[in-house]
Design an enzyme around this catalytic site. Structure first.
Site: not given
Lengths: 418, 302
Positions: A57, A59-60, A135, A214, A288
């Site tokens: 997981h 973010h891009l 998320d 997480h 992450d």
């Protein structure tokens, strides 16, 4: 023709239970068992040769820059931030670069991740979402959560959820000695243990495939271990930051870059994460990666948005904390099993490969990272392991400082012929 | 670059020196000396992003006594309400000519962040529930006046210790100087974690009242009453209020402090606040001298 042999490295391929000195041969983007004719010979003595890493997981926000950062960190497949609708999913796909990592899309499990209204999960999955995800967001109602899992279960989808009970998770560090010394509000690890049990119970009730992301606390690991021993098929992962970072370091600067969700645990928690990764309670470590603009994070810590850019350091942190064999497992076959991929160096597989110098002894300089933003508290930190070469379907990543073996001149590189 | 952002990491010698300087300034002012040459021409930005009256007046007075110019800052009308980051606001104050920035912020660590990046001396006037070091310094000056040594001194801190920056800074300072601290308060407001500060943990005021040389009665914030942390003022007064009757159990020489503003009749009765044990108004007066000592210290003069 693009043929080469990575010669004499320590080949670690957990999917095949392989950890031995040997060669890895590549022909036209695929692993082959042997080569004949002309090929480039790449000496790899003293280096670790592993399948490309799989990220669960990240973010891009700028797919070009953050995708290159992922590749440079050894990640050849990345699960992207969830989106709500099929339209957004298709729109997002247009931004992925053919010279970047393989991006696996994910669908939100609830509208805007608010945990109140379910999304069109079936349509999202049909349009190419690999998993469903909340998320980092909490589903406050157990009844909504139950329906969410029941609905997802009908489509056979895996749902990514975080365990922390948001009503208890009020501080950026573990409650106790750490929060008291820092003067910050803390989060008790019970917040996570309660959440793990809640997710496990509802996974059991609905038959859904739940992956808990997480995980940060010893209590969370222990709760997950107990649930698994009872035969509940719930899996778990932690992050490289939570596995390795000491919250007492926050006191040096109180920098907003230290803001994380969930909170950082203490030494006991970090040791329990290592144990959980070794005994299989946790199957993966996620990078992450979360780029944030300065106006989001260069603020007082409690007002800062949480997350760090992690692709450059995630693998090195794992190697340094776990040793090469376990690190490769939790970065390749472990996460791959969660998202139904194969990450292996077996013949006929796509040649996604990471080459790591286990004793690279390097200083991480944020300014040299390819990520779209610079939010990290780890600028300047010394690390031991270093990813030195990455291949996506047989093509090496090129660029200043990323090709110490000089392969880009000898082979078709990523981006050469798109 | 010298900062004064908290007592957790301060050196004992520096803390002792600040107490001595504050006492010396008080003597000189009492004798009618003019000290306006000390920081003459310097500008002190008072960046109170969180509201304050007493601490701010006290800093303004300290500036005036030493000849420095206080630059007042009103958070409500400033660019912080327009989304400017704290650091950028501080940079503006630096560029207009401030020589030191005194900052109060509701977030933990805000002064430390500025100290790290700004290149100007930073003084904390309180950061969230973390530290309020100049308040602790004035408390230490007040205790020093009465006991002249901290070695073996036993100080009780009673009330909402968990959310009190005053209590935390005082704990750090007293432990540095060799005193013992015992904390007491309602369960959710005074958790056993506080032992990490080096304090002993008790529950009720009656558990500590007879064994301390000084009692710091913290203000109970009314917004905490009636919620999930505390039932009522009456309940609080019953177990943690320093009533007239309860004060009779204090040792004869023991004194009472309070960081003000007081909730008279809740954590402290009128008779005690205005009585012979109370040094509460001495504390306020010492605040000016403590802040003079700090401003002089960070601006690099002796």
């Amino acid at each position: 023709m693009n043929a080469f042999r990575l010669r004499g490295g320590r080949v670690i391929d957990p999917a095949r239970n392989l950890d031995a000195v040997g060669d890895v041969c590549v022909l036209d983007g695929k692993i082959v068992s042997d080569l004949s004719g002309e090929y480039v010979d790449v000496p790899c003595e003293g280096l670790v040769v592993a399948p490309g890493f799989v990220e669960l997981h990240s973010h891009l926000p700028c797919p070009a820059e953050d995708g290159q950062a992922a590749l440079a960190g050894g990640f050849t497949a990345v699960v992207h931030t969830p989106v709500d609708s099929v339209a957004t999913l298709l729109h997002q796909r247009g931004f992925f670069q053919s010279d970047g990592p393989r991006v696996l899309q994910s669908g939100s499990a609830s509208v805007s991740l608010h945990g109140t209204q379910l999304t069109d999960m079936g349509s999202l999955l049909g349009a190419g979402a690999r998993v469903l995800s909340q998320d980092r967001e909490w589903v406050s109602s157990s009844s909504v959560l139950r329906n969410m899992l029941q609905y997802a279960s009908g489509f056979g989808a895996t749902v990514f959820l975080r365990a922390g009970d948001a009503t208890l998770e009020v501080g950026p560090v573990r409650e106790g000695e750490v929060s008291t010394l820092l003067g910050m509000s803390g989060t008790p690890p019970q917040a996570e243990a309660i959440g793990v049990w809640r997710l496990a119970m509802l996974a059991d009730l609905t038959g859904a495939q739940v992956h808990i992301t997480h995980i940060w606390s010893a209590m969370g690991v222990q709760a997950l271990r107990c649930a698994q021993r009872q035969g509940i098929g719930v899996t778990g992962s932690t992050t490289a930051f939570h596995l390795t970072q000491d919250p007492l370091s926050i006191g040096e600067t109180y920098s907003g870059h230290w803001r994380t969700t969930p909170p950082l645990g203490d030494a006991v928690d970090r040791a329990a994460l290592v144990d959980g990764l070794r005994d299989g309670t946790l199957v993966a470590v996620a990078a992450d990666h979360r780029p944030m603009t300065p106006s989001e994070q260069e603020r007082p810590l409690e007002l800062a948005a949480s997350g760090s850019v992690m692709f450059s350091v995630a693998a090195a942190l794992c190697f340094d904390a776990l040793g090469a064999a376990d690190a490769v497992r939790v970065l390749t076959s472990g996460p791959a099993s969660v998202v139904g991929l194969r990450a292996t160096l077996a013949p006929a597989s796509p040649a996604n490969i990471a080459v790591i110098n286990p004793a690279g002894d390097w200083r991480f300089k944020m300014a040299e990272s390819l990520a779209s933003q610079r939010n990290t508290p780890l600028d300047g930190v010394m690390l031991r392991a270093k990813v030195i070469s990455v291949f996506r379907e047989g093509k090496p990543l090129r660029g200043a400082g990323l090709d110490p073996m000089g392969l880009a001149g000898k082979l078709h590189s990523i981006g050469d012929h798109i | 670059m010298r900062h004064f952002v908290g007592l957790r990491h301060i050196q004992k010698e520096r803390l002792q020196h600040l107490i001595d300087v504050a006492c010396e300034y008080r003597r000189q002012v009492a004798e009618g000396h003019d000290l306006t040459h000390v920081l003459s021409g310097r500008a002190v930005a008072l960046m109170f992003v969180e509201a304050s009256t007493r601490t701010r007046f006290s800093f303004e007075m300290a500036c005036n006594r030493l000849g420095a110019h206080p630059l007042a800052f009103n958070a409500a009308s400033s660019s912080t309400t327009k989304g400017e980051t704290l650091l950028d606001t501080a940079r503006v104050l630096r560029q207009v000519g401030a020589d030191v920035i005194v900052v109060r912020h509701k977030c933990v660590g805000a002064p430390q962040q500025l100290a790290q990046t700004l290149g100007l001396p930073i003084v904390s006037a309180g950061d969230g529930p973390n530290e309020h070091p100049t308040q602790a310094l004035l408390d230490l000056v007040t205790l020093h006046d009465h006991f002249s040594t901290f070695k073996g001194l036993r100080v009780g801190v009673v009330g909402d210790v968990r959310h009190s920056r005053v209590a935390r800074s005082l704990c750090f300072g007293l432990k540095k100087l060799g005193a013992d601290v015992v904390v007491a308060g309602p369960g959710p407001l005074c958790t056993p974690d506080l032992m990490a500060l080096g304090a002993t943990h008790q529950h009720k005021l009656d558990d500590v009242i007879g064994q301390v040389d000084a009692l710091m009665m913290l203000r109970i914030q009314r917004e905490r009453l009636g919620g999930s942390m505390l039932a009522s003022e009456a309940e609080y007064r019953t177990f943690w209020g320093l009533t007239d009757a309860r004060s009779a159990h204090m040792q004869d020489h023991a004194i009472v402090l309070h960081p003000a503003p007081m909730n008279r009749g809740v954590e402290i009765d009128d008779v005690v606040a205005d009585g012979p044990r109370s040094v509460i108004f001495d504390q306020m007066k010492n605040g000016v001298f403590a802040r003079m000592a700090v401003l002089n210290d960070v601006m690099g003069q002796s």
